[in-house]
Design an enzyme around this catalytic site. Structure first.
Site, PDB file in Angstrom:
ATOM      1  N   LYS A  59       0.511   4.478  -0.286  1.00 29.30           N
ATOM      2  CA  LYS A  59      -0.436   5.648   0.250  1.00 29.30           C
ATOM      3  C   LYS A  59      -0.391   6.360  -0.775  1.00 29.30           C
ATOM      4  O   LYS A  59      -0.331   6.458  -1.658  1.00 29.30           O
ATOM      5  CB  LYS A  59      -0.525   5.494   2.160  1.00 29.30           C
ATOM      6  CG  LYS A  59      -0.388   4.630   2.183  1.00 29.30           C
ATOM      7  CD  LYS A  59      -0.427   4.766   4.023  1.00 29.30           C
ATOM      8  CE  LYS A  59       0.096   3.900   4.459  1.00 29.30           C
ATOM      9  NZ  LYS A  59       0.055   3.875   6.325  1.00 29.30           N
ATOM     10  N   GLU A  82      -5.496  -4.760  10.574  1.00 28.46           N
ATOM     11  CA  GLU A  82      -4.449  -3.847  10.330  1.00 28.46           C
ATOM     12  C   GLU A  82      -4.206  -3.011  12.002  1.00 28.46           C
ATOM     13  O   GLU A  82      -5.377  -2.235  12.373  1.00 28.46           O
ATOM     14  CB  GLU A  82      -4.060  -3.398   9.670  1.00 28.46           C
ATOM     15  CG  GLU A  82      -4.007  -3.397   8.196  1.00 28.46           C
ATOM     16  CD  GLU A  82      -3.613  -2.697   7.534  1.00 28.46           C
ATOM     17  OE1 GLU A  82      -2.105  -2.531   6.925  1.00 28.46           O
ATOM     18  OE2 GLU A  82      -4.580  -2.050   7.211  1.00 28.46           O
ATOM     19  N   SER A 134       3.247  -1.818  10.681  1.00 24.12           N
ATOM     20  CA  SER A 134       4.559  -2.034  10.739  1.00 24.12           C
ATOM     21  C   SER A 134       5.647  -3.437  10.316  1.00 24.12           C
ATOM     22  O   SER A 134       5.836  -3.918  10.941  1.00 24.12           O
ATOM     23  CB  SER A 134       5.544  -1.313  11.596  1.00 24.12           C
ATOM     24  OG  SER A 134       4.494  -0.193  11.956  1.00 24.12           O
ATOM     25  N   GLY A 175       2.355   2.244  10.736  1.00 25.57           N
ATOM     26  CA  GLY A 175       3.508   3.635  10.574  1.00 25.57           C
ATOM     27  C   GLY A 175       4.194   3.812  11.640  1.00 25.57           C
ATOM     28  O   GLY A 175       5.031   4.886  12.195  1.00 25.57           O
ATOM     29  N   HIS A 221      -9.591   1.451   4.888  1.00 23.12           N
ATOM     30  CA  HIS A 221      -7.904   1.443   5.713  1.00 23.12           C
ATOM     31  C   HIS A 221      -8.552   2.081   6.779  1.00 23.12           C
ATOM     32  O   HIS A 221      -9.386   3.507   6.901  1.00 23.12           O
ATOM     33  CB  HIS A 221      -7.320   1.772   4.578  1.00 23.12           C
ATOM     34  CG  HIS A 221      -5.930   1.813   5.329  1.00 23.12           C
ATOM     35  ND1 HIS A 221      -5.595   3.041   5.922  1.00 23.12           N
ATOM     36  CD2 HIS A 221      -5.131   1.398   4.918  1.00 23.12           C
ATOM     37  CE1 HIS A 221      -4.019   2.929   6.510  1.00 23.12           C
ATOM     38  NE2 HIS A 221      -3.504   1.482   5.814  1.00 23.12           N
ATOM     39  N   ASN A 246       0.406  -1.197   0.247  1.00 23.73           N
ATOM     40  CA  ASN A 246      -0.462  -0.208   0.265  1.00 23.73           C
ATOM     41  C   ASN A 246       1.045   1.665   0.064  1.00 23.73           C
ATOM     42  O   ASN A 246       1.359   1.668   0.535  1.00 23.73           O
ATOM     43  CB  ASN A 246      -0.859  -0.193   1.218  1.00 23.73           C
ATOM     44  CG  ASN A 246      -1.560   1.384   1.375  1.00 23.73           C
ATOM     45  OD1 ASN A 246      -1.673   2.351   0.554  1.00 23.73           O
ATOM     46  ND2 ASN A 246      -2.327   1.207   2.229  1.00 23.73           N
ATOM     47  N   GLU A 279      -6.858   4.746   7.656  1.00 27.49           N
ATOM     48  CA  GLU A 279      -7.080   6.074   7.330  1.00 27.49           C
ATOM     49  C   GLU A 279      -8.215   6.832   7.008  1.00 27.49           C
ATOM     50  O   GLU A 279      -8.782   7.629   6.875  1.00 27.49           O
ATOM     51  CB  GLU A 279      -5.533   6.314   6.249  1.00 27.49           C
ATOM     52  CG  GLU A 279      -3.966   6.481   7.717  1.00 27.49           C
ATOM     53  CD  GLU A 279      -3.521   5.470   6.337  1.00 27.49           C
ATOM     54  OE1 GLU A 279      -2.843   5.850   5.958  1.00 27.49           O
ATOM     55  OE2 GLU A 279      -2.113   4.891   7.370  1.00 27.49           O
TER      56      GLU A 279
HETATM   57  P1  PGA Z   1       2.904   0.040   7.892  1.00 26.18           P
HETATM   58  O1  PGA Z   1       1.439   0.098   7.104  1.00 26.18           O
HETATM   59  O2  PGA Z   1       3.259  -0.018   7.146  1.00 26.18           O
HETATM   60  O3  PGA Z   1       3.185   1.265   7.541  1.00 26.18           O
HETATM   61  O4  PGA Z   1       2.979   0.075   8.530  1.00 26.18           O
HETATM   62  C1  PGA Z   1       0.446  -0.547   7.200  1.00 26.18           C
HETATM   63  C2  PGA Z   1      -1.066   0.034   6.179  1.00 26.18           C
HETATM   64  O5  PGA Z   1      -1.400   1.140   6.459  1.00 26.18           O
HETATM   65  O6  PGA Z   1      -1.612  -0.807   5.584  1.00 26.18           O
END
Ligand code: PGA
Length: 251
Positions: free
Chosen positions: A11, A167, A212, A173, A95, A9, A97
């Site tokens: 983003k 997640e 992460s 992140g 997601h 992803n 976000e």
């Molecule tokens: P990350 O993001 O691996 O940077 O923690 C995962 C995601 O949001 O899908």
């Protein structure tokens, strides 16, 4: 045996030039495997470019979002059929976000899920609890409500030809990963919930872990019984790291 899936992803990151460099390196480094499928989810604006670079490779393409509507007066939105038209097979939906920054609730995510499936995309439904919810002991209830909204709308075939990504919001992140045991507990609960409505679908559905994931922790996470790959943010922007994560899925 379920095949593993590792989706990157991106983003809202990258540029035309960076996309070209990253995808070229991934195509060179990943020759395909019976055990793991690699999927890239770039920003919508780069889908066409990435689709062209991936053409003929073993790597799949997905979007980071998709509209709940088929077509029409929805300025700024992208219809599922358009994503399919551009070569997408998958669509990340719900997601965290999108849920927290853009107000997507369980009902809207379920509507997007239905529209994506109707168009022929494979949704990757994201679910997960916040830190406060985990500390309050609400993790399984929150995740069950997120999965349950899709089951309520689409019925017991909802997760046939679909993927779920667990997640935990506190792990996205942040560099904090759920332990393999913490993740496995939630993955097993999700599979049990799907099995309550359809045991065959539950046996087949891939449940990815996200939050992460990196080249150092992927192998132990993917070794857990109900973890069928990963949804990777930050580490998917670096070719060597993302290839190493996919390599761990190869076992
Ligand atoms: P990350 O993001 O691996 O940077 O923690 C995962 C995601 O949001 O899908």
């Amino acid at each position: 045996m379920r095949r593993l899936l590792v989706a990157g992803n991106w983003k809202m990151n990258g540029s035309k030039e960076q996309a070209e460099q990253l995808v070229t390196a991934l195509v060179q480094g990943f020759s395909g495997s019976d055990q793991v499928e690699m999927v890239l989810c770039p920003p919508t604006i780069y889908l066409d470019q990435v689709a062209g670079l991936l053409n003929g490779s073993a790597i799949g393409l997905g979007s980071q979002n998709s509209s709940e509507h088929e077509a029409g007066a929805y300025t700024g939105e992208t219809a599922p059929a358009m994503l399919l038209d551009m070569g997408c097979r998958y669509a990340i939906l719900g997601h965290s976000e999108r849920r927290t920054l853009y107000g997507e609730d369980n009902a809207l995510v379920a509507a997007k899920f239905e529209a994506a499936k109707a168009a022929g995309l494979t949704p990757i439904l994201c679910v997960g609890e916040t830190l406060e919810q985990r500390e309050a002991g609400e993790t399984l209830a929150v995740v069950a409500a997120q999965v349950g909204a899709v089951l309520a709308r689409l019925g017991n075939e909802a997760f046939a030809e679909a993927v779920i990504a667990y997640e935990p919001v506190w792990a996205i992140g942040t560099g904090k990963t759920a332990t393999p045991e913490q993740a496995q507990e939630v993955h097993a609960a999700i599979r049990a919930q799907v099995a309550d409505s359809n045991a065959q679908v539950a046996e087949r559905v891939q449940i990815l872990y996200g939050g992460s994931v990196n080249a150092g922790n992927a192998e132990t996470l993917f070794a857990m019984q109900d973890i069928d790959g990963g949804l990777v943010g930050g580490a998917s922007l670096k070719a060597d790291d993302f290839l190493a994560i996919c390599q761990s899925a190869n076992g």
